[in-house]
Design an enzyme around this catalytic site. Structure first.
Site, mmCIF file in Angstrom:
data_model
loop_
_atom_site.group_PDB
_atom_site.id
_atom_site.type_symbol
_atom_site.label_atom_id
_atom_site.label_comp_id
_atom_site.label_asym_id
_atom_site.label_seq_id
_atom_site.Cartn_x
_atom_site.Cartn_y
_atom_site.Cartn_z
ATOM 1 N N LYS A 77 5.518 9.082 8.726
ATOM 2 C CA LYS A 77 5.319 8.556 10.087
ATOM 3 C C LYS A 77 6.396 9.022 11.075
ATOM 4 O O LYS A 77 6.279 10.113 11.595
ATOM 5 C CB LYS A 77 5.184 7.036 10.033
ATOM 6 C CG LYS A 77 3.975 6.622 9.137
ATOM 7 C CD LYS A 77 3.506 5.235 9.402
ATOM 8 C CE LYS A 77 2.488 4.739 8.386
ATOM 9 N NZ LYS A 77 1.105 4.980 8.727
ATOM 10 N N TYR B 96 0.864 -1.181 0.000
ATOM 11 C CA TYR B 96 0.000 0.000 0.000
ATOM 12 C C TYR B 96 0.897 1.226 0.000
ATOM 13 O O TYR B 96 1.811 1.328 0.817
ATOM 14 C CB TYR B 96 -0.882 -0.017 1.250
ATOM 15 C CG TYR B 96 -1.743 1.206 1.450
ATOM 16 C CD1 TYR B 96 -2.888 1.413 0.684
ATOM 17 C CD2 TYR B 96 -1.419 2.153 2.424
ATOM 18 C CE1 TYR B 96 -3.691 2.531 0.889
ATOM 19 C CE2 TYR B 96 -2.221 3.274 2.627
ATOM 20 C CZ TYR B 96 -3.353 3.452 1.863
ATOM 21 O OH TYR B 96 -4.142 4.556 2.055
ATOM 22 N N ASP C 1 9.246 2.584 -0.652
ATOM 23 C CA ASP C 1 8.261 3.237 0.203
ATOM 24 C C ASP C 1 8.618 2.847 1.634
ATOM 25 O O ASP C 1 8.303 1.749 2.091
ATOM 26 C CB ASP C 1 6.850 2.767 -0.167
ATOM 27 C CG ASP C 1 5.781 3.410 0.707
ATOM 28 O OD1 ASP C 1 6.134 3.903 1.798
ATOM 29 O OD2 ASP C 1 4.611 3.395 0.309
HETATM 30 N N1 HOZ Z 1 -2.576 2.767 6.083
HETATM 31 C C1 HOZ Z 1 -1.813 2.990 7.232
HETATM 32 C C2 HOZ Z 1 -1.531 1.710 7.915
HETATM 33 N N2 HOZ Z 1 -1.381 0.628 7.101
HETATM 34 C C3 HOZ Z 1 -2.427 3.874 8.251
HETATM 35 C C4 HOZ Z 1 -2.850 5.168 7.768
HETATM 36 C C5 HOZ Z 1 -4.293 5.184 7.410
HETATM 37 O O1 HOZ Z 1 -4.626 4.644 6.361
HETATM 38 O O2 HOZ Z 1 -5.050 5.737 8.202
#
Ligand code: HOZ
Length: 437
Positions: free
Chosen positions: A277, A149, A244
């Site tokens: 992050k 992702y 990423d």
């Molecule tokens: N997608 C992130 C964790 N896999 C967290 C951020 C979010 O989508 O709120």
């Protein structure tokens, strides 16, 4: 005779209010309890390794805002840096010295990055890196891997992990086919497929974007042979290798996942990196960077446009800088890695004692576990997890005051504030669950 009033949970009340105004009651789908059932916990406050929900219940927090809170919540030094910055102004839309300092820190700590641009979210970082790769190569096609992702940019929102996997729509509605026509999706850790794809499309590929350790299909590492081929093929065909490291940057090691692969593969480095992050320490801050030659193709020098009103925000950079200074203290990652390993080892031992299928892995302050007999290497293998069993585990832990991600496709995070007692409490709760199954 007095009748006792039924207890009304404030979490439930807030959720009912939220659902009337906010789709699903949450401002990001991964916060919902849709997959596991029940009411999301509305956080009232957090400190150290814990947060307290709207009903005043305390939880040991293994999400840490989905990764940023590597020092735990409310670290005194970070609070002081943020408070000081706030007094000088929230946002200027003009350069500040602190942006330069943060860029210097990032370049110092991540050797593959010679120049960096600050943005506000991981989505923005990945999206901008992708555009820059296309601008730099003059090519359109890109490779991504199933289960990775990279935020919610259209071109990357196909067969993605995290919330998309959790809610069963790995490719989002609303993404026009034209937006993903250049996106080639391959299986993670599948060298044969990778070689075949490069043989067919290598000359048209702008980039290969990957999570080197994927935290969006729980926790799955790239094997060293696979990573080696990714690098070799990108170099051979002139495609950019984009890491990423929004999740893994400053989380699995000071130099990110790339520093770990560099120890195993001589001369290894990605061409570009997306960060987020931890570099914001809990504030909206992310970045992307790479070689000077590529980064100078960005506006205002080059022709690739990218911008942001709040990019390099002065309060966010203060928070990020204070966080990065803490993680550079001697022994930080050794201690964090040891604490995280003790969690995974403890959970595995508790499951094994009860005869439950369980395996886990960790690196630095990031971990994953599966109700499986062996660690999966790709999304299809992760998908074989018994999700009702995971949901039961999740709720048992929640009842015991342990907060894991409400989804089996998410990695977990341990902070420097987690103590051995927190780990023991967590493992004891898990042992009770496994024993009672
Ligand atoms: N997608 C992130 C964790 N896999 C967290 C951020 C979010 O989508 O709120």
């Amino acid at each position: 005779m007095m009748t006792a009033m039924p207890h009304v949970s404030r979490n439930d009340t807030l959720f009912e209010r939220a659902k009337k105004l906010i789709p699903g009651g949450v401002n990001s789908p991964v916060r919902a309890f849709k997959a596991v059932g029940g009411t999301p916990r509305f956080v009232q406050r957090a400190h150290g390794a814990y947060f307290w929900d709207a009903d005043g219940k305390r939880y040991i927090d293994y999400i840490g805002s989905w990764g940023p809170m590597i020092l735990g919540h409310g670290h005194q030094g970070v609070i002081e840096a943020v408070q000081k910055a706030m007094m000088d102004g929230f946002s200027f839309g003009a350069p500040t010295e602190r942006e330069v300092e943060l860029a210097e820190e990032i370049v110092k700590l991540v050797p593959s990055i010679e120049m960096v641009r600050l943005v506000s979210s991981g989505t923005e970082a990945a999206m901008s890196a992708l555009r820059l790769a296309r601008g730099a190569t003059g090519r359109s096609k890109i490779i991504k891997f199933e289960g990775c992702y990279h935020g919610h940019t259209d071109a990357l929102l196909v067969k993605a992990g995290s919330g998309l996997a959790t809610f069963g729509n790995p490719t989002s509605a609303g993404v026009p086919p034209e937006a993903v026509q250049h996106t080639l999706v391959l299986e993670y850790n599948n060298i044969a497929q990778l070689e075949e794809c490069f043989a067919l499309h290598g000359k048209d590929l702008a980039c290969l974007m990957m999570e080197p350790i994927c935290g969006n299909m729980n926790f799955v590492r790239s094997t060293v042979p696979f990573m080696t081929r990714c690098r070799e093929l990108c170099t051979q065909y002139g495609a950019l290798l984009i890491f990423d490291e929004v999740m893994t940057g400053f989380r699995v090691a000071l130099g990110g996942a790339q520093s770990l692969y560099a120890k195993l593969i001589p001369g290894f480095k990605p061409d570009m990196t997306a960060l987020g992050k931890v570099i914001g320490g809990g504030m909206p801050l992310a970045a992307f960077g790479g070689s000077k030659a590529v980064m100078e193709m960005l506006a205002p020098i080059g022709a690739v446009y990218q911008a942001g009103t709040l990019s390099g925000n002065p309060v966010a950079t203060a928070c990020g800088l204070a966080t990065l200074r803490e993680v550079q203290k001697p022994g930080f990652y050794e201690a964090l890695g040891e604490r995280t390993r003790s969690l995974v080892t403890g959970l595995t031992a508790a499951a094994s004692k009860a005869g439950t299928s369980f395996c886990g892995d960790s690196q630095g302050g990031m971990f994953g576990f599966f109700l499986l007999d062996r660690l999966p290497q790709n999304y299809a293998a992760v998908m074989t997890t018994d999700s009702p069993a995971f949901n039961r585990f999740f709720h048992a832990m929640l009842d015991s005051g342990v907060y894991y991600a409400p989804a089996l496709y998410e990695a977990g995070f341990v902070s420097a504030a987690h103590t051995p007692a927190d780990i023991d409490e967590t493992v004891d709760a898990a042992a009770r669950f496994f024993a009672g199954r």
